[in-house]
Design a protein around this motif. Structure first.
Motif, short mmCIF file in Angstrom:
data_model
loop_
_atom_site.label_atom_id
_atom_site.label_comp_id
_atom_site.label_asym_id
_atom_site.label_seq_id
_atom_site.Cartn_x
_atom_site.Cartn_y
_atom_site.Cartn_z
N SER A 211 -56.52 50.78 29.58
CA SER A 211 -56.17 51.76 28.56
C SER A 211 -57.46 52.23 27.89
O SER A 211 -58.57 51.99 28.39
CB SER A 211 -55.23 51.13 27.53
OG SER A 211 -55.93 50.17 26.75
N SER A 212 -57.31 52.86 26.74
CA SER A 212 -58.49 53.33 26.00
C SER A 212 -58.99 52.27 25.02
O SER A 212 -59.70 52.58 24.07
CB SER A 212 -58.14 54.60 25.22
OG SER A 212 -57.10 54.34 24.28
N PRO A 216 -63.30 55.22 26.59
CA PRO A 216 -62.43 56.40 26.68
C PRO A 216 -61.88 56.55 28.09
O PRO A 216 -62.58 56.28 29.07
CB PRO A 216 -63.36 57.55 26.30
CG PRO A 216 -64.46 56.92 25.50
CD PRO A 216 -64.65 55.55 26.10
N THR A 217 -60.66 56.99 28.18
CA THR A 217 -60.04 57.10 29.50
C THR A 217 -60.71 58.15 30.38
O THR A 217 -60.62 58.08 31.60
CB THR A 217 -58.55 57.44 29.36
OG1 THR A 217 -58.41 58.65 28.61
CG2 THR A 217 -57.80 56.32 28.65
N ASN A 218 -61.39 59.14 29.76
CA ASN A 218 -62.03 60.17 30.58
C ASN A 218 -63.28 59.67 31.29
O ASN A 218 -63.88 60.39 32.10
CB ASN A 218 -62.36 61.41 29.74
CG ASN A 218 -63.28 61.08 28.56
OD1 ASN A 218 -63.91 60.03 28.51
ND2 ASN A 218 -63.35 62.00 27.61
N THR A 219 -63.71 58.43 31.00
CA THR A 219 -64.83 57.85 31.72
C THR A 219 -64.37 57.07 32.96
O THR A 219 -65.21 56.59 33.73
CB THR A 219 -65.63 56.90 30.81
OG1 THR A 219 -64.80 55.79 30.43
CG2 THR A 219 -66.11 57.62 29.56
N SER A 222 -60.81 59.31 38.32
CA SER A 222 -59.72 60.27 38.13
C SER A 222 -58.37 59.69 38.54
O SER A 222 -57.35 59.97 37.90
CB SER A 222 -60.00 61.54 38.93
OG SER A 222 -60.20 61.24 40.31
N GLN A 225 -57.12 57.60 35.59
CA GLN A 225 -56.89 58.24 34.29
C GLN A 225 -55.42 58.55 34.05
O GLN A 225 -54.94 58.43 32.92
CB GLN A 225 -57.71 59.53 34.20
CG GLN A 225 -59.20 59.31 34.11
CD GLN A 225 -59.97 60.61 33.95
OE1 GLN A 225 -59.43 61.61 33.47
NE2 GLN A 225 -61.25 60.60 34.35
N ASN A 229 -53.72 57.08 30.72
CA ASN A 229 -53.29 58.00 29.66
C ASN A 229 -51.80 57.92 29.37
O ASN A 229 -51.35 58.30 28.27
CB ASN A 229 -53.65 59.44 30.04
CG ASN A 229 -55.14 59.71 29.92
OD1 ASN A 229 -55.81 59.16 29.05
ND2 ASN A 229 -55.66 60.55 30.80
N THR A 234 -52.05 52.78 25.51
CA THR A 234 -52.99 53.80 25.07
C THR A 234 -52.54 54.55 23.81
O THR A 234 -53.32 54.67 22.86
CB THR A 234 -53.29 54.78 26.22
OG1 THR A 234 -53.96 54.08 27.28
CG2 THR A 234 -54.16 55.93 25.75
N GLU A 238 -54.57 54.47 20.27
CA GLU A 238 -55.08 55.72 19.70
C GLU A 238 -54.47 55.98 18.33
O GLU A 238 -55.13 56.56 17.44
CB GLU A 238 -54.80 56.88 20.64
CG GLU A 238 -55.61 56.85 21.93
CD GLU A 238 -57.10 56.85 21.67
OE1 GLU A 238 -57.56 57.57 20.76
OE2 GLU A 238 -57.81 56.12 22.39
#
Length: 281
Positions: A211-212, A216-219, A222, A225, A229, A234, A238
């Motif tokens: 999770s985040s 960060p999940t964008n790291t 793909s 992700q 997300n 997550t 958040e």
């Protein structure tokens, strides 16, 4: 006073014989639902206090992970030194997960050592033994969470939340702990032994790492992700991070509450069905 004597005392208080003769013939009234749950909650809390090793591990492991990520990995992940502010919400949920996981072992132990059969012979709702474990776990985890937050403040965690935002974050944490505790209780009911319950329950503890919580999940790659997300952890993280640190929460609170409530309903239903399948009442 043992648990059986406590239940008998509650039952005797509820009976009201009019005379010595009538008291021999009168059928005692079963203890109330609230009284039964109070006895089982007290039982589970006493067991928690006696199991010092498990209690210390549930507290110390998340603290050690927080120190590890802050001082060992934090500089590589965030060279500004503010990584502790990012990672603490994830550590809080990790702490709650580790603390809740012992519920699976406790429930499986009760289901396999014969104590449940004794409870079933008594005029009580024996599923209260499960609610006792859940309530004790909630109290134990809230204490551990407070200690983790205290240590986080010592190592540089600086939330800017208002009083209302703190209440919101605490409410989400309580809902998360309650949800995962019931999930672990269900796992304890359907497994055949405490060791199996520990193994199956441990699988849930990997969710925060995907999770985040720590990055960060964008790291992430793909292909990962999408899962990161849209899994339950997550949005909870958040939401807590947004409430405590002022980052945008967007629609994460609704997703967090929705996930927790849906999983809580599933977990409680699962517990009831599994307990009845095993001959409970």
């Amino acid at each position: 006073m043992n648990d059986f004597q406590a239940l008998k005392n509650v039952q005797s208080v509820n009976s009201t014989p009019l005379s010595n003769k009538s008291s021999l013939q009168a059928t005692p009234k079963p203890p109330s639902f609230a009284a039964t749950n109070a006895v089982f909650i007290g039982r589970s809390i006493r067991h928690s206090l006696r199991n010092i090793e498990s209690l210390m591990m549930a507290i110390m492991l998340p603290i050690m992970l927080m120190l590890l990520f802050t001082y060992v990995f934090g500089g590589a992940i965030d060279s500004s030194g503010n990584y502790v502010n990012y990672v603490v919400p994830g550590i809080i949920l990790l702490c709650a997960g580790f603390g809740s996981s012992s519920t699976a072992v406790d429930v499986a132990t009760d289901m396999t050592n014969g104590i449940i059969n004794r409870f079933r012979t008594m005029p009580i709702s024996s599923i209260s033994v499960i609610t006792g474990h859940v309530a004790a776990s909630l109290a134990r985890n809230l204490l551990a969470t407070c200690l983790v937050i205290g240590v986080a403040l010592l190592v540089g965690f600086r939330p800017n939340a208002t009083f209302i935002e703190w209440l919101g974050a605490i409410g989400i944490i309580i809902l998360f702990i309650l949800t995962f505790t019931w999930l672990f209780a269900a796992i304890g009911l359907v497994t055949g032994s405490p060791s199996a319950a520990s193994g199956y329950g441990f699988a849930l503890l990997f969710l925060p790492y995907l999770s985040s919580a720590f990055v960060p999940t964008n790291t992430m790659p793909s292909w990962m992700q999408g899962f990161a997300n849209h899994q339950p952890i997550t949005p909870v993280i958040e939401t807590i991070r947004g409430l405590l640190m002022g980052t945008p929460v967007l629609n994460n609170p609704w997703w967090a509450i929705g996930w927790c409530v849906a999983l809580l309903v599933i977990a409680i239903s699962w517990c009831i069905l599994a307990f009845r399948k095993n001959g409970g009442k």
